[in-house]
Design an enzyme around this catalytic site. Structure first.
Site, PDB file in Angstrom:
ATOM      1  N   LYS A   1       2.338  -3.306   7.211  1.00  0.00           N
ATOM      2  CA  LYS A   1       2.566  -3.525   5.778  1.00  0.00           C
ATOM      3  C   LYS A   1       4.020  -3.175   5.403  1.00  0.00           C
ATOM      4  O   LYS A   1       4.622  -3.840   4.564  1.00  0.00           O
ATOM      5  CB  LYS A   1       1.592  -2.670   4.951  1.00  0.00           C
ATOM      6  CG  LYS A   1       0.115  -3.034   5.103  1.00  0.00           C
ATOM      7  CD  LYS A   1      -0.233  -4.418   4.596  1.00  0.00           C
ATOM      8  CE  LYS A   1      -0.206  -4.538   3.102  1.00  0.00           C
ATOM      9  NZ  LYS A   1      -0.692  -5.871   2.642  1.00  0.00           N
TER      10      LYS A   1
ATOM     11  N   THR B   1       0.810  -1.212   0.000  1.00  0.00           N
ATOM     12  CA  THR B   1       0.000   0.000   0.000  1.00  0.00           C
ATOM     13  C   THR B   1       0.850   1.273   0.000  1.00  0.00           C
ATOM     14  O   THR B   1       1.978   1.277   0.527  1.00  0.00           O
ATOM     15  CB  THR B   1      -0.909  -0.005   1.248  1.00  0.00           C
ATOM     16  OG1 THR B   1      -1.474   1.292   1.422  1.00  0.00           O
ATOM     17  CG2 THR B   1      -0.133  -0.339   2.517  1.00  0.00           C
ATOM     18  N   ASP B   2       0.259   2.364  -0.519  1.00  0.00           N
ATOM     19  CA  ASP B   2       0.930   3.671  -0.470  1.00  0.00           C
ATOM     20  C   ASP B   2       1.123   4.162   0.975  1.00  0.00           C
ATOM     21  O   ASP B   2       1.945   5.034   1.240  1.00  0.00           O
ATOM     22  CB  ASP B   2       0.143   4.710  -1.282  1.00  0.00           C
ATOM     23  CG  ASP B   2      -1.319   4.874  -0.864  1.00  0.00           C
ATOM     24  OD1 ASP B   2      -1.773   4.167   0.066  1.00  0.00           O
ATOM     25  OD2 ASP B   2      -2.022   5.700  -1.478  1.00  0.00           O
ATOM     26  N   GLU B   3       0.362   3.565   1.903  1.00  0.00           N
ATOM     27  CA  GLU B   3       0.414   4.057   3.286  1.00  0.00           C
ATOM     28  C   GLU B   3       1.766   3.795   3.958  1.00  0.00           C
ATOM     29  O   GLU B   3       2.074   4.379   4.982  1.00  0.00           O
ATOM     30  CB  GLU B   3      -0.718   3.435   4.119  1.00  0.00           C
ATOM     31  CG  GLU B   3      -2.078   3.774   3.536  1.00  0.00           C
ATOM     32  CD  GLU B   3      -3.235   3.600   4.498  1.00  0.00           C
ATOM     33  OE1 GLU B   3      -3.011   3.645   5.716  1.00  0.00           O
ATOM     34  OE2 GLU B   3      -4.363   3.419   4.011  1.00  0.00           O
TER      35      GLU B   3
ATOM     36  N   TYR C   1      -1.551  -0.353  11.056  1.00  0.00           N
ATOM     37  CA  TYR C   1      -1.784  -1.020   9.762  1.00  0.00           C
ATOM     38  C   TYR C   1      -0.619  -0.757   8.810  1.00  0.00           C
ATOM     39  O   TYR C   1      -0.010  -1.684   8.271  1.00  0.00           O
ATOM     40  CB  TYR C   1      -3.097  -0.523   9.132  1.00  0.00           C
ATOM     41  CG  TYR C   1      -3.197  -0.837   7.642  1.00  0.00           C
ATOM     42  CD1 TYR C   1      -3.324  -2.149   7.195  1.00  0.00           C
ATOM     43  CD2 TYR C   1      -3.151   0.185   6.683  1.00  0.00           C
ATOM     44  CE1 TYR C   1      -3.389  -2.442   5.829  1.00  0.00           C
ATOM     45  CE2 TYR C   1      -3.217  -0.100   5.326  1.00  0.00           C
ATOM     46  CZ  TYR C   1      -3.338  -1.411   4.899  1.00  0.00           C
ATOM     47  OH  TYR C   1      -3.399  -1.706   3.552  1.00  0.00           O
TER      48      TYR C   1
HETATM   49  N1  LIG Z   1      -8.326  -1.524  -0.427  1.00  0.00           N
HETATM   50  C1  LIG Z   1      -7.385  -0.687  -0.801  1.00  0.00           C
HETATM   51  O1  LIG Z   1      -7.658   0.456  -1.153  1.00  0.00           O
HETATM   52  C2  LIG Z   1      -5.941  -1.127  -0.796  1.00  0.00           C
HETATM   53  C3  LIG Z   1      -4.975  -0.257  -1.326  1.00  0.00           C
HETATM   54  C4  LIG Z   1      -3.641  -0.682  -1.378  1.00  0.00           C
HETATM   55  C5  LIG Z   1      -3.291  -1.939  -0.916  1.00  0.00           C
HETATM   56  N2  LIG Z   1      -4.244  -2.756  -0.387  1.00  0.00           N
HETATM   57  C6  LIG Z   1      -3.822  -4.092   0.068  1.00  0.00           C
HETATM   58  O2  LIG Z   1      -4.505  -5.021  -0.742  1.00  0.00           O
HETATM   59  C7  LIG Z   1      -4.789  -6.198  -0.002  1.00  0.00           C
HETATM   60  C8  LIG Z   1      -6.276  -6.525  -0.077  1.00  0.00           C
HETATM   61  O3  LIG Z   1      -7.005  -5.416   0.437  1.00  0.00           O
HETATM   62  P1  LIG Z   1      -8.598  -5.450   0.473  1.00  0.00           P
HETATM   63  O4  LIG Z   1      -9.052  -4.052   0.457  1.00  0.00           O
HETATM   64  O5  LIG Z   1      -9.092  -6.400  -0.525  1.00  0.00           O
HETATM   65  O6  LIG Z   1      -8.831  -6.041   1.926  1.00  0.00           O
HETATM   66  P2  LIG Z   1     -10.134  -6.770   2.518  1.00  0.00           P
HETATM   67  O7  LIG Z   1     -10.130  -6.434   3.969  1.00  0.00           O
HETATM   68  O8  LIG Z   1     -11.324  -6.469   1.708  1.00  0.00           O
HETATM   69  O9  LIG Z   1      -9.791  -8.317   2.331  1.00  0.00           O
HETATM   70  C9  LIG Z   1      -8.792  -8.967   3.038  1.00  0.00           C
HETATM   71  C10 LIG Z   1      -9.075 -10.452   2.995  1.00  0.00           C
HETATM   72  O10 LIG Z   1      -7.990 -11.135   3.618  1.00  0.00           O
HETATM   73  C11 LIG Z   1      -8.501 -12.141   4.461  1.00  0.00           C
HETATM   74  N3  LIG Z   1      -7.513 -12.375   5.522  1.00  0.00           N
HETATM   75  C12 LIG Z   1      -7.026 -11.470   6.403  1.00  0.00           C
HETATM   76  N4  LIG Z   1      -6.108 -12.037   7.209  1.00  0.00           N
HETATM   77  C13 LIG Z   1      -6.028 -13.342   6.823  1.00  0.00           C
HETATM   78  C14 LIG Z   1      -5.263 -14.444   7.260  1.00  0.00           C
HETATM   79  N5  LIG Z   1      -4.406 -14.323   8.282  1.00  0.00           N
HETATM   80  N6  LIG Z   1      -5.401 -15.640   6.631  1.00  0.00           N
HETATM   81  C15 LIG Z   1      -6.275 -15.778   5.592  1.00  0.00           C
HETATM   82  N7  LIG Z   1      -7.049 -14.769   5.149  1.00  0.00           N
HETATM   83  C16 LIG Z   1      -6.922 -13.561   5.749  1.00  0.00           C
HETATM   84  C17 LIG Z   1      -9.829 -11.610   4.987  1.00  0.00           C
HETATM   85  O11 LIG Z   1     -10.664 -12.664   5.417  1.00  0.00           O
HETATM   86  C18 LIG Z   1     -10.351 -10.867   3.768  1.00  0.00           C
HETATM   87  O12 LIG Z   1     -11.144 -11.699   2.961  1.00  0.00           O
HETATM   88  C19 LIG Z   1      -4.305  -5.939   1.420  1.00  0.00           C
HETATM   89  O13 LIG Z   1      -3.042  -6.533   1.564  1.00  0.00           O
HETATM   90  C20 LIG Z   1      -4.195  -4.431   1.498  1.00  0.00           C
HETATM   91  O14 LIG Z   1      -3.168  -4.049   2.388  1.00  0.00           O
HETATM   92  C21 LIG Z   1      -5.565  -2.385  -0.319  1.00  0.00           C
END
Ligand SMILES: NC(=O)c1ccc[n+]([C@@H]2O[C@H](COP(=O)([O-])OP(=O)(O)OC[C@H]3O[C@@H](n4cnc5c(N)ncnc54)[C@H](O)[C@@H]3O)[C@@H](O)[C@H]2O)c1
Length: 327
Positions: free
Chosen positions: A149, A121-123, A145
């Site tokens: 990451k 993530t950008d964070e 968080y």
């Molecule tokens: N949403 C955004 O805007 C964004 C931006 C940049 C990066 N990301 C990264 O992208 C990835 C996905 O983000 P998202 O928004 O889809 O998140 P989300 O919260 O919608 O989904 C995360 C999923 O991971 C599963 N999970 C969490 N911990 C787990 C574990 N220990 N074992 C198995 N499953 C597990 C959860 O059950 C969930 O289904 C993350 O790594 C996040 O850091 C998200």
């Protein structure tokens, strides 16, 4: 090609899997623990697809991960605790899933000599006053968080340097689109507005995020998976910065709702003012670029939430609370 997707019941992971299954050469195993952010409805439509398999499991389970990794070509790691507010009220699950979980995957790819794409993530770069962060920008995470990451990214990098593991990190800005839990700004606004309920906005609403449609993010991940260079990282962004208030007002306008629904609340502790990524590298080296215009993507997103009533019945209740009040 066989891909192990982690966190595939969540927002970005499920969109990635739906995209992947359109390619007849790809077989997907999805390991997801059903934690916050997940929704069983997200992949209901591919439940019976012969090239898709779901394993309910946790990526911190070393034995399970090791077994799954022995029979695939690559892992794409979406699994993470993803909500900053929850990381403020209780950082522990973020340490477990985001750091220990990534370590478990790294051990499996080291042992079985497989590829890992780490979704970050950008964070990790913290709040930026001006300009944008390239891949070489120093880490400066603010929330538990973001720190988890950044720690995971460092681990991934160390496995490349120490063990020559086949690993790549991608970093993306804020995603929007179908299948995102309403603990996040855009779906929360849509669903509350539809019910004519108050829409909470932190502080003055002037915090800036850079928004990308989830399908553009998934396209970029495929580029990196197939053409990215081992050991490198790639920033992904659509150069579409907007403050939270502007986003909420845009949604209300499209939905023909009154701005009186907006309710300013006390600010999130340590609330970063602005994130911004420079994505020249992936555009130049892998010829990727986003294709969705923000206005079109937002209209498509609103329509999706309005139409998918069954999905909404599976939303976890706590998704609508503001949970950062510390214990
Ligand atoms: N949403 C955004 O805007 C964004 C931006 C940049 C990066 N990301 C990264 O992208 C990835 C996905 O983000 P998202 O928004 O889809 O998140 P989300 O919260 O919608 O989904 C995360 C999923 O991971 C599963 N999970 C969490 N911990 C787990 C574990 N220990 N074992 C198995 N499953 C597990 C959860 O059950 C969930 O289904 C993350 O790594 C996040 O850091 C998200």
């Amino acid at each position: 090609m066989k891909i192990l997707v982690t966190g595939g019941l969540g927002f970005i992971g499920s969109n990635f899997i739906l995209h992947a299954l359109r390619n007849p050469k790809l077989r997907i195993t999805n390991i997801d623990a059903g934690l916050p952010g997940s929704n069983v409805q997200n992949l209901k439509q591919v439940k019976n697809n012969a090239r898709y398999r779901y394993i309910k499991g946790n990526i911190t389970n070393k034995k399970l991960v090791d077994k799954l990794a022995s029979d695939i070509d690559a892992i794409v790691n979406f699994a993470a605790e993803s909500h900053v507010d929850r990381s403020i009220s209780d950082p522990q699950p973020f340490i477990d899933s985001n750091i220990y979980g990534t370590y478990t995957l790294l051990e499996a790819v080291r042992r079985h000599r497989k590829k890992l794409i780490q979704i970050s993530t950008d964070e990790v770069f913290g709040s930026l006053k001006s300009a944008n962060a390239t891949e070489r920008y120093p880490y400066n995470p603010s929330s538990p968080y973001a720190a988890s990451k950044a720690a995971a990214e460092n681990l991934v990098n160390s496995y490349f340097i120490t063990y020559d593991s086949d690993v790549i990190t991608t970093r993306c800005t804020n995603n929007y689109g179908p299948r995102q839990s309403p603990e996040k700004l855009i779906p929360k606004t849509i669903l509350l507005a539809e019910q004519n309920k108050k829409i909470p906005i932190y502080g003055t609403g002037k915090n800036i995020r850079d928004w990308i449609f989830v399908q553009d993010h998934c396209d970029a991940i495929f580029r990196v998976l197939f053409e990215g260079k081992r050991g490198e990282s790639y920033n992904i962004s659509a150069n579409n910065e907007a403050d939270n208030l502007k986003i909420v007002k845009k949604i209300l306008k499209i939905m023909e709702k009154s701005e009186n629904l907006i309710e300013f609340t006390s600010d999130r502790p340590g609330h970063d003012f602005r994130y911004s990524l420079n994505s020249n590298k992936i555009r130049r080296k892998l010829s990727w670029r986003p294709i969705h215009k923000f206005e079109d993507g937002l209209e498509q997103t609103i329509e999706w939430y309005q139409q998918n009533k069954e999905w909404r019945r599976h939303i976890k209740n706590e998704a609508f609370t503001i949970p950062w009040k510390t214990r």
